[in-house]
Design a protein around this motif. Sequence first.
Motif, PDB file in Angstrom:
ATOM      1  N   GLU A   1       0.850  -1.192   0.000  1.00  8.39           N
ATOM      2  CA  GLU A   1       0.000   0.000   0.000  1.00  8.39           C
ATOM      3  C   GLU A   1       0.886   1.242   0.000  1.00  8.39           C
ATOM      4  OE1 GLU A   1      -3.792  -1.778   2.528  1.00  8.39           O
ATOM      5  OE2 GLU A   1      -2.065  -0.978   3.620  1.00  8.39           O
ATOM      6  N   PHE A   2       0.406   2.302  -0.633  1.00  9.71           N
ATOM      7  CA  PHE A   2       1.171   3.550  -0.670  1.00  9.71           C
ATOM      8  C   PHE A   2       0.208   4.716  -0.865  1.00  9.71           C
ATOM      9  CE2 PHE A   2       0.844   2.138  -5.035  1.00  9.71           C
ATOM     10  CZ  PHE A   2       0.652   3.292  -5.780  1.00  9.71           C
ATOM     11  N   TYR A   3       0.687   5.893  -0.552  1.00 11.85           N
ATOM     12  CA  TYR A   3      -0.081   7.122  -0.733  1.00 11.85           C
ATOM     13  C   TYR A   3       0.530   7.961  -1.855  1.00 11.85           C
ATOM     14  CZ  TYR A   3      -3.193   7.066   3.365  1.00 11.85           C
ATOM     15  OH  TYR A   3      -4.188   6.774   4.275  1.00 11.85           O
ATOM     16  N   LEU A   4      -0.333   8.639  -2.598  1.00 14.05           N
ATOM     17  CA  LEU A   4       0.082   9.707  -3.489  1.00 14.05           C
ATOM     18  C   LEU A   4      -0.191  11.040  -2.815  1.00 14.05           C
ATOM     19  CD1 LEU A   4      -1.166   8.738  -7.081  1.00 14.05           C
ATOM     20  CD2 LEU A   4       1.182   8.733  -6.219  1.00 14.05           C
ATOM     21  N   PHE A   5       0.791  11.929  -2.856  1.00 14.35           N
ATOM     22  CA  PHE A   5       0.649  13.292  -2.336  1.00 14.35           C
ATOM     23  C   PHE A   5       0.915  14.278  -3.466  1.00 14.35           C
ATOM     24  CE2 PHE A   5       2.535  10.773   1.194  1.00 14.35           C
ATOM     25  CZ  PHE A   5       1.448  10.776   2.040  1.00 14.35           C
ATOM     26  N   ASP A   6       0.493  15.511  -3.249  1.00  8.26           N
ATOM     27  CA  ASP A   6       0.895  16.576  -4.153  1.00  8.26           C
ATOM     28  C   ASP A   6       2.417  16.703  -4.096  1.00  8.26           C
ATOM     29  OD1 ASP A   6      -0.405  19.006  -5.749  1.00  8.26           O
ATOM     30  OD2 ASP A   6       1.378  19.748  -4.703  1.00  8.26           O
ATOM     31  N   LYS A   7       3.016  17.062  -5.213  1.00  4.80           N
ATOM     32  CA  LYS A   7       4.480  17.155  -5.275  1.00  4.80           C
ATOM     33  C   LYS A   7       5.018  18.199  -4.305  1.00  4.80           C
ATOM     34  CE  LYS A   7       8.182  17.527  -8.727  1.00  4.80           C
ATOM     35  NZ  LYS A   7       8.458  17.710 -10.175  1.00  4.80           N
ATOM     36  N   ARG A   8       4.231  19.254  -4.067  1.00 10.21           N
ATOM     37  CA  ARG A   8       4.678  20.345  -3.195  1.00 10.21           C
ATOM     38  C   ARG A   8       4.303  20.069  -1.741  1.00 10.21           C
ATOM     39  NH1 ARG A   8       1.216  24.560  -6.401  1.00 10.21           N
ATOM     40  NH2 ARG A   8      -0.086  22.695  -6.192  1.00 10.21           N
ATOM     41  N   LEU A   9       5.229  20.312  -0.869  1.00 14.98           N
ATOM     42  CA  LEU A   9       4.956  20.258   0.561  1.00 14.98           C
ATOM     43  C   LEU A   9       4.564  21.649   1.040  1.00 14.98           C
ATOM     44  CD1 LEU A   9       7.973  18.086   1.787  1.00 14.98           C
ATOM     45  CD2 LEU A   9       5.685  17.314   1.149  1.00 14.98           C
ATOM     46  N   GLU A  10       3.803  21.717   2.109  1.00 18.94           N
ATOM     47  CA  GLU A  10       3.427  23.001   2.699  1.00 18.94           C
ATOM     48  C   GLU A  10       3.909  23.021   4.141  1.00 18.94           C
ATOM     49  OE1 GLU A  10      -0.729  25.185   3.761  1.00 18.94           O
ATOM     50  OE2 GLU A  10      -0.447  24.606   1.655  1.00 18.94           O
ATOM     51  N   ASN A  11       4.884  23.877   4.407  1.00 17.46           N
ATOM     52  CA  ASN A  11       5.532  23.924   5.721  1.00 17.46           C
ATOM     53  C   ASN A  11       6.082  22.546   6.106  1.00 17.46           C
ATOM     54  OD1 ASN A  11       4.863  26.683   6.118  1.00 17.46           O
ATOM     55  ND2 ASN A  11       2.814  26.086   6.798  1.00 17.46           N
ATOM     56  N   GLY A  12       6.583  21.848   5.087  1.00 22.19           N
ATOM     57  CA  GLY A  12       7.160  20.542   5.321  1.00 22.19           C
ATOM     58  C   GLY A  12       6.157  19.411   5.439  1.00 22.19           C
ATOM     59  N   LEU A  13       4.861  19.716   5.305  1.00 27.58           N
ATOM     60  CA  LEU A  13       3.821  18.709   5.502  1.00 27.58           C
ATOM     61  C   LEU A  13       3.241  18.267   4.161  1.00 27.58           C
ATOM     62  CD1 LEU A  13       1.909  20.302   8.505  1.00 27.58           C
ATOM     63  CD2 LEU A  13       3.718  18.577   8.562  1.00 27.58           C
TER      64      LEU A  13
ATOM     65  N   GLN B   1       0.611  17.227   1.283  1.00 25.50           N
ATOM     66  CA  GLN B   1      -0.707  17.715   0.889  1.00 25.50           C
ATOM     67  C   GLN B   1      -1.413  16.649   0.063  1.00 25.50           C
ATOM     68  OE1 GLN B   1      -1.573  20.916   2.111  1.00 25.50           O
ATOM     69  NE2 GLN B   1       0.344  20.402   3.169  1.00 25.50           N
ATOM     70  N   PHE B   2      -2.754  16.637   0.137  1.00 26.25           N
ATOM     71  CA  PHE B   2      -3.518  15.666  -0.627  1.00 26.25           C
ATOM     72  C   PHE B   2      -3.180  15.755  -2.121  1.00 26.25           C
ATOM     73  CE2 PHE B   2      -6.712  16.372   2.906  1.00 26.25           C
ATOM     74  CZ  PHE B   2      -6.465  15.152   3.517  1.00 26.25           C
ATOM     75  N   ALA B   3      -3.146  14.603  -2.765  1.00 25.48           N
ATOM     76  CA  ALA B   3      -2.949  14.571  -4.211  1.00 25.48           C
ATOM     77  C   ALA B   3      -4.131  15.254  -4.901  1.00 25.48           C
ATOM     78  CB  ALA B   3      -2.824  13.127  -4.695  1.00 25.48           C
ATOM     79  N   ARG B   4      -3.848  15.967  -5.970  1.00 27.55           N
ATOM     80  CA  ARG B   4      -4.895  16.653  -6.735  1.00 27.55           C
ATOM     81  C   ARG B   4      -5.548  15.692  -7.726  1.00 27.55           C
ATOM     82  NH1 ARG B   4      -6.570  21.534  -4.639  1.00 27.55           N
ATOM     83  NH2 ARG B   4      -4.843  22.191  -3.300  1.00 27.55           N
ATOM     84  N   ASP B   5      -6.866  15.648  -7.705  1.00 21.84           N
ATOM     85  CA  ASP B   5      -7.621  14.841  -8.658  1.00 21.84           C
ATOM     86  C   ASP B   5      -7.386  15.415 -10.053  1.00 21.84           C
ATOM     87  OD1 ASP B   5      -9.608  13.821 -10.348  1.00 21.84           O
ATOM     88  OD2 ASP B   5     -11.007  13.559  -8.690  1.00 21.84           O
ATOM     89  N   PRO B   6      -6.814  14.656 -10.983  1.00 24.89           N
ATOM     90  CA  PRO B   6      -6.537  15.200 -12.324  1.00 24.89           C
ATOM     91  C   PRO B   6      -7.786  15.662 -13.065  1.00 24.89           C
ATOM     92  CG  PRO B   6      -5.406  13.112 -11.972  1.00 24.89           C
ATOM     93  CD  PRO B   6      -6.368  13.271 -10.845  1.00 24.89           C
ATOM     94  N   LEU B   7      -8.942  15.085 -12.725  1.00 25.76           N
ATOM     95  CA  LEU B   7     -10.177  15.446 -13.433  1.00 25.76           C
ATOM     96  C   LEU B   7     -10.718  16.788 -12.955  1.00 25.76           C
ATOM     97  CD1 LEU B   7     -12.303  14.496 -15.492  1.00 25.76           C
ATOM     98  CD2 LEU B   7     -13.542  13.433 -13.595  1.00 25.76           C
ATOM     99  N   SER B   8     -10.803  16.957 -11.633  1.00 27.89           N
ATOM    100  CA  SER B   8     -11.419  18.172 -11.094  1.00 27.89           C
ATOM    101  C   SER B   8     -10.403  19.226 -10.667  1.00 27.89           C
ATOM    102  CB  SER B   8     -12.281  17.804  -9.878  1.00 27.89           C
ATOM    103  OG  SER B   8     -11.462  17.341  -8.820  1.00 27.89           O
ATOM    104  N   GLY B   9      -9.165  18.804 -10.422  1.00 24.85           N
ATOM    105  CA  GLY B   9      -8.170  19.723  -9.889  1.00 24.85           C
ATOM    106  C   GLY B   9      -8.271  19.908  -8.398  1.00 24.85           C
ATOM    107  N   ASP B  10      -9.280  19.299  -7.759  1.00 24.18           N
ATOM    108  CA  ASP B  10      -9.461  19.412  -6.319  1.00 24.18           C
ATOM    109  C   ASP B  10      -8.621  18.369  -5.590  1.00 24.18           C
ATOM    110  OD1 ASP B  10     -11.340  21.418  -6.732  1.00 24.18           O
ATOM    111  OD2 ASP B  10     -12.995  19.970  -6.865  1.00 24.18           O
ATOM    112  N   ALA B  11      -8.431  18.605  -4.301  1.00 22.83           N
ATOM    113  CA  ALA B  11      -7.705  17.647  -3.492  1.00 22.83           C
ATOM    114  C   ALA B  11      -8.500  16.353  -3.360  1.00 22.83           C
ATOM    115  CB  ALA B  11      -7.426  18.237  -2.109  1.00 22.83           C
TER     116      ALA B  11
END
Length: 448
Positions: free
Chosen positions: A147-159, A161-171
Motif C-alpha cells: 500500500e502507498f499514498y500519493l501526495f501533491d508534489k509540493r509540501l506546505e511547511n514541510g507537511l 498535501q492531498f494529491a490533486r484529482d486530475p479530473l477536477s483539480g481538487d484535493a
Amino acid sequence: MKSHSSTLLAEVRSFRQNHPDVRYVDLIALDIPGHFYGKRYPVEMLEKIAAGSPLKLPQNAVLLGAQGGLFKIGDYCFNDGDPDANRRLVPGTLKPVNWESQPLGQMLITSDGTEAPIEFEPREVLAKVLERLQHQGIHPVVAFELEFYLFDKRLENGLPQFARDPLSGDADDQPNLHIERLSRFSDVLDDMAQTAKDQGIDITVITAEIGPGQFEINFGHCDDGLRAADWAALFCRSTRGVALKHGYRASFMAKPYLQFPGSGMHVHVSLYDAAGNNLLAAHQQQPLRHAVAGCLELLPHCMPIFSPNHNAFRRLGGTVNAATRASWGFEDRDACVRIPESDPRNLRIEHRLASADANPYLVLAAILVGLEHGLEAKREPIAPLNEDRNSGADFPVEMLDAVRAMQQQPVLRDKLGAEFVEVYCENKRQDHLAFQQEIQAREYRWFL
C-alpha cells in the motif's frame, strides 16, 4: 562460474544492443533501513564486471541509518578501516529506467553468493533462510502486496498535501474505495504499472484503498523468495520516480495521516515439497496450525523488522485492519496472520503486520523463520479471532522495548544469525535515539 559470467555478459550485451542510448547504469542494493545505495557505472564498465572483473563497495554502506549517517556498531564503521566488500550482479535485473530525464539503466547487486557475504546484508539474510529451507525440502511460494499514498508534489511547511484529482483539480481528500479513483488517477497508475512490468516485476491487481490518495498493488505469486523480495524493493524505487514525473509524491510511509489508515506490506506465503504438494495442507491442515503458532510466538520479537521506525509504530491499532496484538484468524483482516479461504493446493498464510516501508528481504526472512520454527516445535496456536475476539498476545509498541525483545531471542539469533541480530538491533536503537534529538514545536507549547 564461467557459464555464470557468460550468462551475465550476454545479458549486458543484449541490453546495450536494445538500449544504445544508455550510457550509465546504477548498480544498487538495499541497506538495513530499506533504502537503495550504490554507484553509477559507465555501461562499458558493466560489461567488464559481467565478464569477471571485481565489483567492490564499502561494507558499511549496508549499515547506514535512516538519514544516511553511520553509527558506531561494535567495531564496524569507525574501528574497522571502512573496508570494501565484494558484490555480484544479480542476473535478470538489468533494466532500463524511464523516469529519469536522461536514458539510464539499473541493476541489482548483492553480497550473497560471493566468497565472503556480508552477514548483515538484508538480501544475504534472506538467502541463508531460503537455502536452509531448501535443504529441508521446503519450497516457499511468496506474493507481496504494498500500500502507498500519493501526495501533491509540493509540501506546505514541510507537511504532505492531498494529491490533486486530475479530473477536477481538487484535493483527493475523500477516503473511499471507489473504483472511479483508479480511472481519475489512471495516467500515473498505468505508468507505474507499465514501468514495474518493464523492470520484470509481475504486478497483478491495483486497488483504490480507503485513505485519500491511497492505493495498493499486488504482485504475482513467485516460487523464488529472493526474486519476490526484489520485486517489492524495485517497485518502491520505480513508483517514487514515476510519481515525481507526473507531479506527485509517492510514499510508502507507514502512517502519514493520523486520521486515515496506514500503509502495510502484506505477504502471502505457502510452503511446498519438491513434488509440489502443499505442506501446510497435509494431515487435516495440522502443519498450518503449527506454522501459525510459530509465527505468533516469534512475532513480538520481530517488531523492529515489521515496524522499522518511530512512525511505523503509529500504524498499529489504527482505524482499519491494523492489529494491536499477535493474533490469527480465518478470513479475518483484523488478525496479524490471516488464513485466506482457498483450496488445499493454494492454502497459505497472509502476514499483515509489517508496514509498507519495512525492508522486504527482512520481513520475508522473519516470516519464514516463524513458519520454520512452528513446523519444528509442533505447538498448537492460541484460539483464532473467529472463536475469540479477545485472543492474542501482546507485542512491543515502542522501538526500544522492541529492540530489547529481539536482541536476546535465541531462535532469531540462531535462524537469522547472531551477528545480524546484534547489528540490526543496534542500528535501530541508534536511529531511534537520533530521531529523538530534536525539540518539536509542541514541546515548547506544552512545557516552555
